[in-house]
Every structure is written in C-alpha cells, then in structure tokens.
Motif scaffolding. Structure first.
Motif, PDB file in Angstrom:
ATOM      1  N   ARG A 207       1.075  -1.223   0.198  1.00  0.00           N
ATOM      2  CA  ARG A 207       0.034  -0.090   0.024  1.00  0.00           C
ATOM      3  C   ARG A 207       0.822   1.174   0.217  1.00  0.00           C
ATOM      4  O   ARG A 207       0.551   2.203  -0.611  1.00  0.00           O
ATOM      5  CB  ARG A 207      -0.749   0.115   1.260  1.00  0.00           C
ATOM      6  N   VAL A 208       1.957   1.233   0.887  1.00  0.00           N
ATOM      7  CA  VAL A 208       2.592   2.498   0.911  1.00  0.00           C
ATOM      8  C   VAL A 208       3.474   2.667  -0.290  1.00  0.00           C
ATOM      9  O   VAL A 208       3.615   3.633  -1.021  1.00  0.00           O
ATOM     10  CB  VAL A 208       3.724   2.515   2.259  1.00  0.00           C
ATOM     11  N   LEU A 209       4.268   1.474  -0.991  1.00  0.00           N
ATOM     12  CA  LEU A 209       4.999   1.629  -1.969  1.00  0.00           C
ATOM     13  C   LEU A 209       4.264   1.817  -3.242  1.00  0.00           C
ATOM     14  O   LEU A 209       4.746   2.631  -4.274  1.00  0.00           O
ATOM     15  CB  LEU A 209       5.898   0.317  -2.148  1.00  0.00           C
ATOM     16  N   LEU A 210       2.870   1.328  -3.538  1.00  0.00           N
ATOM     17  CA  LEU A 210       2.284   1.670  -4.606  1.00  0.00           C
ATOM     18  C   LEU A 210       1.627   3.132  -4.564  1.00  0.00           C
ATOM     19  O   LEU A 210       1.690   3.929  -5.724  1.00  0.00           O
ATOM     20  CB  LEU A 210       1.009   0.679  -4.796  1.00  0.00           C
ATOM     21  N   GLY A 211       1.348   3.511  -3.365  1.00  0.00           N
ATOM     22  CA  GLY A 211       1.088   4.970  -3.179  1.00  0.00           C
ATOM     23  C   GLY A 211       2.073   5.638  -3.410  1.00  0.00           C
ATOM     24  O   GLY A 211       1.869   7.022  -3.869  1.00  0.00           O
ATOM     25  N   ALA A 212       3.501   5.654  -3.056  1.00  0.00           N
ATOM     26  CA  ALA A 212       4.536   6.269  -3.273  1.00  0.00           C
ATOM     27  C   ALA A 212       4.858   6.372  -4.935  1.00  0.00           C
ATOM     28  O   ALA A 212       5.068   7.265  -5.518  1.00  0.00           O
ATOM     29  CB  ALA A 212       5.855   5.732  -2.660  1.00  0.00           C
ATOM     30  N   SER A 213       4.529   5.338  -5.486  1.00  0.00           N
ATOM     31  CA  SER A 213       4.479   5.132  -7.025  1.00  0.00           C
ATOM     32  C   SER A 213       3.652   6.004  -7.750  1.00  0.00           C
ATOM     33  O   SER A 213       4.237   6.826  -8.517  1.00  0.00           O
ATOM     34  CB  SER A 213       4.550   3.613  -7.441  1.00  0.00           C
ATOM     35  N   LEU A 214       2.394   6.120  -7.272  1.00  0.00           N
ATOM     36  CA  LEU A 214       1.349   6.984  -7.921  1.00  0.00           C
ATOM     37  C   LEU A 214       1.736   8.474  -7.700  1.00  0.00           C
ATOM     38  O   LEU A 214       1.811   9.222  -8.608  1.00  0.00           O
ATOM     39  CB  LEU A 214       0.088   6.726  -7.185  1.00  0.00           C
ATOM     40  N   ALA A 215       2.447   8.709  -6.479  1.00  0.00           N
ATOM     41  CA  ALA A 215       2.630  10.208  -6.129  1.00  0.00           C
ATOM     42  C   ALA A 215       4.017  10.721  -6.980  1.00  0.00           C
ATOM     43  O   ALA A 215       3.921  11.688  -7.586  1.00  0.00           O
ATOM     44  CB  ALA A 215       2.909  10.064  -4.593  1.00  0.00           C
ATOM     45  N   VAL A 216       4.705   9.770  -7.029  1.00  0.00           N
ATOM     46  CA  VAL A 216       5.987   9.862  -8.067  1.00  0.00           C
ATOM     47  C   VAL A 216       5.539  10.361  -9.383  1.00  0.00           C
ATOM     48  O   VAL A 216       6.191  11.044 -10.116  1.00  0.00           O
ATOM     49  CB  VAL A 216       7.116   8.959  -7.971  1.00  0.00           C
ATOM     50  N   GLU A 217       4.501   9.411  -9.837  1.00  0.00           N
ATOM     51  CA  GLU A 217       4.319   9.357 -11.454  1.00  0.00           C
ATOM     52  C   GLU A 217       3.297  10.918 -11.523  1.00  0.00           C
ATOM     53  O   GLU A 217       3.591  11.448 -12.644  1.00  0.00           O
ATOM     54  CB  GLU A 217       3.364   8.458 -11.765  1.00  0.00           C
ATOM     55  N   VAL A 218       2.559  11.131 -10.408  1.00  0.00           N
ATOM     56  CA  VAL A 218       1.768  12.233 -10.520  1.00  0.00           C
ATOM     57  C   VAL A 218       2.938  13.543 -10.439  1.00  0.00           C
ATOM     58  O   VAL A 218       2.584  14.684 -11.224  1.00  0.00           O
ATOM     59  CB  VAL A 218       0.834  12.648  -9.296  1.00  0.00           C
ATOM     60  N   LEU A 219       4.003  13.627  -9.518  1.00  0.00           N
ATOM     61  CA  LEU A 219       4.709  14.651  -9.959  1.00  0.00           C
ATOM     62  C   LEU A 219       5.587  14.641 -10.925  1.00  0.00           C
ATOM     63  O   LEU A 219       5.777  15.951 -11.656  1.00  0.00           O
ATOM     64  CB  LEU A 219       5.747  14.349  -8.387  1.00  0.00           C
ATOM     65  N   ALA A 220       6.025  13.607 -11.577  1.00  0.00           N
ATOM     66  CA  ALA A 220       6.784  13.701 -12.766  1.00  0.00           C
ATOM     67  C   ALA A 220       5.859  13.939 -14.112  1.00  0.00           C
ATOM     68  O   ALA A 220       6.533  14.665 -14.863  1.00  0.00           O
ATOM     69  CB  ALA A 220       7.727  12.299 -12.990  1.00  0.00           C
ATOM     70  N   GLY A 221       4.795  13.422 -14.024  1.00  0.00           N
ATOM     71  CA  GLY A 221       3.893  13.359 -15.151  1.00  0.00           C
ATOM     72  C   GLY A 221       2.953  14.458 -15.506  1.00  0.00           C
ATOM     73  O   GLY A 221       2.309  14.935 -16.499  1.00  0.00           O
ATOM     74  N   VAL A 222       2.440  15.145 -14.168  1.00  0.00           N
ATOM     75  CA  VAL A 222       1.538  16.126 -14.325  1.00  0.00           C
ATOM     76  C   VAL A 222       1.974  17.282 -13.654  1.00  0.00           C
ATOM     77  O   VAL A 222       1.997  18.471 -14.388  1.00  0.00           O
ATOM     78  CB  VAL A 222       0.402  15.601 -13.502  1.00  0.00           C
ATOM     79  N   LEU A 223       2.545  17.542 -12.497  1.00  0.00           N
ATOM     80  CA  LEU A 223       2.743  18.491 -11.772  1.00  0.00           C
ATOM     81  C   LEU A 223       4.025  19.256 -12.459  1.00  0.00           C
ATOM     82  O   LEU A 223       4.154  20.411 -12.508  1.00  0.00           O
ATOM     83  CB  LEU A 223       3.157  18.405 -10.354  1.00  0.00           C
ATOM     84  N   LEU A 224       5.264  18.361 -12.613  1.00  0.00           N
ATOM     85  CA  LEU A 224       6.286  19.058 -12.986  1.00  0.00           C
ATOM     86  C   LEU A 224       6.760  18.868 -14.637  1.00  0.00           C
ATOM     87  O   LEU A 224       7.465  19.497 -15.300  1.00  0.00           O
ATOM     88  CB  LEU A 224       7.693  18.315 -12.530  1.00  0.00           C
ATOM     89  N   ASP A 225       5.838  17.650 -15.256  1.00  0.00           N
ATOM     90  CA  ASP A 225       5.954  17.408 -16.476  1.00  0.00           C
ATOM     91  C   ASP A 225       7.560  17.133 -17.018  1.00  0.00           C
ATOM     92  O   ASP A 225       7.860  17.787 -18.072  1.00  0.00           O
ATOM     93  CB  ASP A 225       5.314  18.333 -17.482  1.00  0.00           C
ATOM     94  N   MET A 226       7.977  16.288 -16.367  1.00  0.00           N
ATOM     95  CA  MET A 226       9.392  15.907 -16.578  1.00  0.00           C
ATOM     96  C   MET A 226       9.798  14.630 -16.129  1.00  0.00           C
ATOM     97  O   MET A 226       9.372  14.119 -15.331  1.00  0.00           O
ATOM     98  CB  MET A 226      10.451  16.950 -16.009  1.00  0.00           C
ATOM     99  N   PRO A 227      10.518  13.749 -16.878  1.00  0.00           N
ATOM    100  CA  PRO A 227      11.109  12.606 -16.449  1.00  0.00           C
ATOM    101  C   PRO A 227      11.976  12.547 -15.231  1.00  0.00           C
ATOM    102  O   PRO A 227      12.706  13.635 -15.014  1.00  0.00           O
ATOM    103  CB  PRO A 227      11.774  11.949 -17.390  1.00  0.00           C
ATOM    104  N   PHE A 228      12.149  11.511 -14.218  1.00  0.00           N
ATOM    105  CA  PHE A 228      13.001  11.390 -13.448  1.00  0.00           C
ATOM    106  C   PHE A 228      13.972  10.388 -13.743  1.00  0.00           C
ATOM    107  O   PHE A 228      13.702   8.873 -13.429  1.00  0.00           O
ATOM    108  CB  PHE A 228      12.546  11.012 -12.079  1.00  0.00           C
ATOM    109  N   PRO A 229      15.037  10.561 -14.371  1.00  0.00           N
ATOM    110  CA  PRO A 229      15.880   9.295 -15.179  1.00  0.00           C
ATOM    111  C   PRO A 229      16.682   8.626 -13.904  1.00  0.00           C
ATOM    112  O   PRO A 229      16.697   7.401 -14.041  1.00  0.00           O
ATOM    113  CB  PRO A 229      16.974  10.231 -15.827  1.00  0.00           C
TER     114      PRO A 229
END
Length: 439
Positions: free
Chosen positions: A136-158
């Motif tokens: 639950r924690v790790l999938l939640g963190a995954s979703l948060a990272v994807e929202v940050l990279a793909g929506v809020l910042l719109d940039m990849p995290f290499p």
C-alpha cells in the motif's frame, strides 16, 4: 544488596528478539527493503542496500536463535530449496568468474534466509497483512512520483527510471524501475488486498481503495504480462473456489480433472500463440523474447548438464551473457524467462531442481487451501501461481522480490503440508505464529 538495573537482566535481550512487536517490525522492514530495493539503490546506493540486508540477516539469525527450542532443524528450510541452493553454490567451481558467481550466490542465499526467518516468526495471515501494508505504501509512493513527474512537473526522473508519462495514461514505472516490474508487483498486491478483504483483516474502505490503487497502476503500467497474469490468477481463483465447495470424497477426481484441463489449456495456448500474441498487441515484444530464448538454447548446448555458473541477474561483461547480447545487439539483464535463465546458468540439473522447488511448494499450498476452511490459505497458492506464470515471461523469480516471495511461499507451504509432519508433529503448522507472537 544493590539491585541490578532492569536493563541488565539476563533475559531482556532474548525477550526482545522473541517478542511479537519485533517480529512484526522485522517483517515490515524486510519486505519494505526488498520491494523498494530499486529505489534504495538509485537514491542511496548499492552499499546502503547491502548494508540493510546484512543487518536484517544478523537480526534474523538472532531471532531464530532465541526460538531454537520451538523450531525443529529438520523443518527449518524446505529440502528442495536447500538442494537448489547447494547446486547453485557448486556451480561456482565451473563458473566463468568464480568471484562474481560466489557473491551472486551469497545475495541469493541472503534473501532466501530472510524469507525463512519471516516464515518462522509470522503465520500466513500476519505475512499477508505485512505484504499488504508494505505494498500500500510503495504503490502509493509510485503513484505520487508519477503524478509529480507526469503532471505537476511534466519531466522525467531518470535516476528512478520514471518517464513521466502519466498524463498520456502510461506506461508508468513507479519506483520499481520498469513497467513490467510495476505490473508484477501490482498483481501481487491485488491478490493480497483481495485476501485481506475476504478475511476482513482491514477496514472495507481501506481494502477497496487498495484494490483500486493496485488495479489502476497495473493498467497504467501497460505491461503485456499483466493481462496474462490476471487471467491466470482469475482462473485459479475460480478453480480453487470450486474445489473448496466440493465434497471431500469428490475432490480427488476434481483435482485430476483440473490438472488435465491445465495441460490441455497450455497445449491449446501454444497452438494458438500467434493469434493470442496479436490480440495482446505484444508481437514485437514476444518476437524479441523468442530470439533471446533461441540464442540461450544455442549456448546451453555447450554446457547442458551443469550450466555456465550461477549469476542471477546477468553481469554485462561476463560470459556467455555479454556474447549473447552482442549477437542480438541488445542489453538484456536477464533471460526474460526464469526457466531458460536457470537452464543457461545451472543446466538441466538446476532446471529440474528449480521446477521441483516451485512445483512442490505449489502442490502443498494448493492442497492446504483446498482442505482448510480459512480463506487465508488461498494467499500462498495464488501468489505462487502469479510467480510461476510470470516466470514464463520474466526472470523476476530468480532475484530480488520474486525470489524472496517464492522462498517465503515455499516455507509457508512446507509448514502446512510436509513429509516432516510424520516425524515432527509438534512443529506442524497450526496457524499460529511461532514463539507466541500473537500480534
């Protein structure tokens, strides 16, 4: 006479190591570290991850030591696991690089040891709950990272392998490195969350939110193996439910019928593989895998019995992995099939032992789930089915998350049904955690 301080009492440390609270914390720490291994290595470095695993092994050894009066040595580790690890260790002597092969074996053995410790300090329900909490924690963190990279910042995290394509509805990778690994973890999470719901071990709202989270990330991963895993696990759930609701005197015939249906289904799937692959839209991906597997078979012919030596994940500069990638003009880190990978590294002997390990664990877990009333016993065979199916397309069950889960399920299955019960009845699995760990 001066009283000794409470902390100097001879048994305080032993009590700590055998306590339920430490067993729960240890299980969460192990699962969290191994499931998040990719993110830990990318953020803090490989040395940090290795240090964590070594520390957990030391603590685990202490925990088993305090429970030595409650754990029979003959029941400690499944025989098939010991034989497989023994053959992998022996392969160091004919490996193309003995030093790298030995360290790879140590890593494999360390993760297996952690799984063995969890299997003896937590029961099946507690283990499933711990897996659910961690995912639950790790999938939640995954979703948060994807929202940050793909929506809020719109940039990849290499540095995390995140491409930032959530706004395009994927594929997404989360904190697990690749879309296939995220899809694999999401399926394991779905199984666990649904078991939690059926056993009412967490609040219904939490269960439903968890299922939505895992299902959404599985779909967004756009992994071609997720649909196959979902179908395979779904059919297994239906078959297990049918068996559990069948009268005991009729279960034997039904089990044989289900076994025959599986064989027929596999043959039919192989015959119709091209239409199925086209329907899944995985033609290019599957073609790449076939080329790799054919190349692996070419190299197996040089060392068919003993293999090239155990390495787990492929070292890019070692042989024959470097040569295989050179001929294919690729950078494969595994054989993209656990069975082909074992065949290449440990030969036909190793493959037989690996199949025996997985098959024995599955049969024991399936029979226990068929006969026992509690639905929690379905968790182990369903996880094993997901691992076995995924092994046909990836090599996750040989390293990291997949390997630890395979060993953990083998330990749990061995404690539920084993020939050892005939010679060691007090150690039989009664559904209670070891050492009185009731929490």
């Amino acid at each position: 006479m001066t009283a000794r301080p409470a902390h100097s009492s001879p048994g305080w440390f032993r009590s700590l190591l055998s306590s339920a609270a430490l067993a729960r914390a240890y299980t969460l720490a192990v699962l969290g570290a191994v499931f998040a291994s990719f993110a830990i290595e990318r953020i803090a470095g490989l040395v940090t991850y290795v240090t964590i695993i070594v520390g957990l092994c030391v603590i685990g050894a202490g925990m088993l030591g305090t429970r030595r009066d409650e754990i029979s040595l003959v029941r400690l580790v499944p025989t098939t696991l010991m034989v497989f690890l023994g053959w992998a260790l022996a392969s160091v002597f004919w490996s193309t690089d003995a030093s790298d092969s030995l360290w790879s074996w140590v890593t494999t053995a360390a993760l297996a040891f952690l799984a063995v410790v969890i299997g003896h300090v937590r029961d099946t329900l507690q283990t499933a709950r711990a897996v659910g909490d961690v995912l639950r924690v790790l999938l939640g963190a995954s979703l948060a990272v994807e929202v940050l990279a793909g929506v809020l910042l719109d940039m990849p995290f290499p540095f995390l392998g995140v491409q930032g394509r959530l706004a395009e509805l994927g594929p997404v990778q989360g904190i697990f490195g690749t879309r296939n690994m995220l899809g694999f973890v999401a399926v394991l999470a779905l199984i666990t969350f649904l078991i939690e719901y059926r056993t009412q071990s967490v609040r219904p709202g939490v269960s439903i939110a968890s299922v939505v989270l895992a299902g959404g990330l599985a779909a967004l991963s756009d992994s071609p193996t997720v649909l196959v895993l979902a179908v395979g696990v779904g059919l297994a759930v239906a078959a297990l439910a049918l068996v559990r609701h069948t009268k005991p005197e009729n279960r034997g015939a039904l089990q044989l019928g289900l076994g025959a249906a599986v064989v027929i289904g596999l043959v039919a799937g192989y015959v119709a593989r091209h239409p199925i692959i086209a329907w899944l839209g995985a033609g290019t991906d599957f073609s790449m895998r076939v080329d790799l597997w054919n190349m692996i078979l070419d190299f197996v012919r040089f060392k068919p019995v003993q293999g090239w030596g155990w390495f787990g994940a492929w070292p890019p500069l070692e042989q024959p992995f470097g040569t295989i990638n050179y001929f294919l003009d690729a950078t494969h880190a595994t054989g993209l099939n656990a069975f082909f990978d074992v065949l290449l590294q440990l030969g036909w002997v190793g493959l037989i032992l690996f199949v025996a390990l997985a098959a024995t664990a599955f049969v024991r877990a399936w029979l226990a789930a068929s006969e026992r009333r509690s639905v929690i016993y379905a968790w182990t065979p369903l996880i094993l089915i997901a691992l076995i199916i995924d092994s046909m397309f990836e090599s996750f069950t040989l390293v990291g998350i997949g390997w630890m889960m395979l060993v953990l399920c083998a330990v749990r299955a061995g404690m539920s049904r084993s020939w050892r019960e005939r010679i060691d009845v007090p150690g039989a699995d009664d559904g209670l955690p070891r050492g009185g760990a009731g929490a």
